[in-house]
Write a protein that holds these residues in place. Structure first.
Motif, PDB file in Angstrom:
ATOM      1  N   MET A   1      32.908  35.521  61.325  1.00 49.76           N
ATOM      2  CA  MET A   1      33.802  35.312  60.212  1.00 49.76           C
ATOM      3  C   MET A   1      33.885  36.606  59.407  1.00 49.76           C
ATOM      4  N   THR A   2      35.071  36.969  58.951  1.00 47.08           N
ATOM      5  CA  THR A   2      35.256  38.208  58.207  1.00 47.08           C
ATOM      6  C   THR A   2      35.340  37.992  56.701  1.00 47.08           C
ATOM      7  N   ALA A   3      35.397  36.769  56.234  1.00 48.63           N
ATOM      8  CA  ALA A   3      35.384  36.441  54.799  1.00 48.63           C
ATOM      9  C   ALA A   3      36.309  37.327  53.967  1.00 48.63           C
ATOM     10  N   GLY A   4      37.563  37.337  54.305  1.00 51.86           N
ATOM     11  CA  GLY A   4      38.541  38.112  53.558  1.00 51.86           C
ATOM     12  C   GLY A   4      38.664  39.564  53.968  1.00 51.86           C
ATOM     13  N   ALA A   5      37.954  39.960  54.995  1.00 52.93           N
ATOM     14  CA  ALA A   5      38.038  41.338  55.487  1.00 52.93           C
ATOM     15  C   ALA A   5      38.908  41.369  56.738  1.00 52.93           C
ATOM     16  N   ASP A   6      39.612  42.471  56.906  1.00 54.88           N
ATOM     17  CA  ASP A   6      40.450  42.641  58.095  1.00 54.88           C
ATOM     18  C   ASP A   6      39.600  43.142  59.264  1.00 54.88           C
ATOM     19  N   PRO A   7      39.660  42.483  60.419  1.00 54.81           N
ATOM     20  CA  PRO A   7      38.941  42.999  61.587  1.00 54.81           C
ATOM     21  C   PRO A   7      39.692  44.175  62.210  1.00 54.81           C
ATOM     22  N   ILE A   8      38.983  45.261  62.471  1.00 58.09           N
ATOM     23  CA  ILE A   8      39.573  46.447  63.086  1.00 58.09           C
ATOM     24  C   ILE A   8      38.726  46.812  64.298  1.00 58.09           C
ATOM     25  N   THR A   9      39.352  46.930  65.464  1.00 57.87           N
ATOM     26  CA  THR A   9      38.665  47.353  66.680  1.00 57.87           C
ATOM     27  C   THR A   9      39.277  48.667  67.145  1.00 57.87           C
ATOM     28  N   ILE A  10      38.420  49.662  67.345  1.00 62.59           N
ATOM     29  CA  ILE A  10      38.875  50.973  67.793  1.00 62.59           C
ATOM     30  C   ILE A  10      38.086  51.354  69.035  1.00 62.59           C
ATOM     31  N   ASP A  11      38.799  51.778  70.054  1.00 64.16           N
ATOM     32  CA  ASP A  11      38.166  52.219  71.296  1.00 64.16           C
ATOM     33  C   ASP A  11      38.206  53.743  71.321  1.00 64.16           C
ATOM     34  N   GLY A  12      37.028  54.375  71.392  1.00 66.05           N
ATOM     35  CA  GLY A  12      36.933  55.822  71.385  1.00 66.05           C
ATOM     36  C   GLY A  12      37.671  56.505  72.522  1.00 66.05           C
ATOM     37  N   ARG A  13      38.006  55.742  73.571  1.00 62.14           N
ATOM     38  CA  ARG A  13      38.762  56.326  74.683  1.00 62.14           C
ATOM     39  C   ARG A  13      40.221  56.542  74.336  1.00 62.14           C
ATOM     40  N   HIS A  14      40.680  55.882  73.262  1.00 61.05           N
ATOM     41  CA  HIS A  14      42.109  55.908  72.950  1.00 61.05           C
ATOM     42  C   HIS A  14      42.456  56.642  71.668  1.00 61.05           C
ATOM     43  N   VAL A  15      41.467  57.251  71.021  1.00 64.66           N
ATOM     44  CA  VAL A  15      41.745  58.014  69.805  1.00 64.66           C
ATOM     45  C   VAL A  15      41.031  59.363  69.893  1.00 64.66           C
ATOM     46  N   PRO A  16      41.642  60.415  69.394  1.00 63.24           N
ATOM     47  CA  PRO A  16      40.952  61.710  69.389  1.00 63.24           C
ATOM     48  C   PRO A  16      39.835  61.688  68.346  1.00 63.24           C
ATOM     49  N   PRO A  17      38.771  62.455  68.568  1.00 60.63           N
ATOM     50  CA  PRO A  17      37.646  62.444  67.627  1.00 60.63           C
ATOM     51  C   PRO A  17      37.910  63.309  66.391  1.00 60.63           C
ATOM     52  N   VAL A  18      38.883  62.869  65.601  1.00 55.63           N
ATOM     53  CA  VAL A  18      39.205  63.523  64.328  1.00 55.63           C
ATOM     54  C   VAL A  18      39.360  62.425  63.268  1.00 55.63           C
ATOM     55  N   PRO A  19      38.965  62.710  62.025  1.00 54.52           N
ATOM     56  CA  PRO A  19      39.028  61.674  60.992  1.00 54.52           C
ATOM     57  C   PRO A  19      40.392  61.008  60.837  1.00 54.52           C
ATOM     58  N   SER A  20      41.456  61.776  60.944  1.00 55.12           N
ATOM     59  CA  SER A  20      42.790  61.192  60.742  1.00 55.12           C
ATOM     60  C   SER A  20      43.104  60.096  61.756  1.00 55.12           C
TER      61      SER A  20
END
Length: 52
Positions: A1-20
């Motif tokens: 349960m996220t209790a009012g929080a948005d679930p975010i899933t990020i796969d490191g294979r699909h994003v460059p390793p930069v903060p943006s």
């Protein structure tokens, strides 16, 4: 349960390793973050732990 929080899933294979690339996935509010293949994000590990 996220209790009012948005679930975010990020796969490191699909994003460059930069903060943006992670900020683009941020909802700006309260969130539960799930990072898959985190080892590919090692170049920004300190930023993830301290800032994100």
């Amino acid at each position: 349960m996220t209790a009012g929080a948005d679930p975010i899933t990020i796969d490191g294979r699909h994003v460059p390793p930069v903060p943006s690339s992670l900020e683009a996935h941020s909802s700006g509010g309260r969130a539960v973050l799930s990072l898959d293949t985190y080892e590919l994000l090692a170049p920004i590990d300190d930023w993830i732990r301290d800032e994100f």
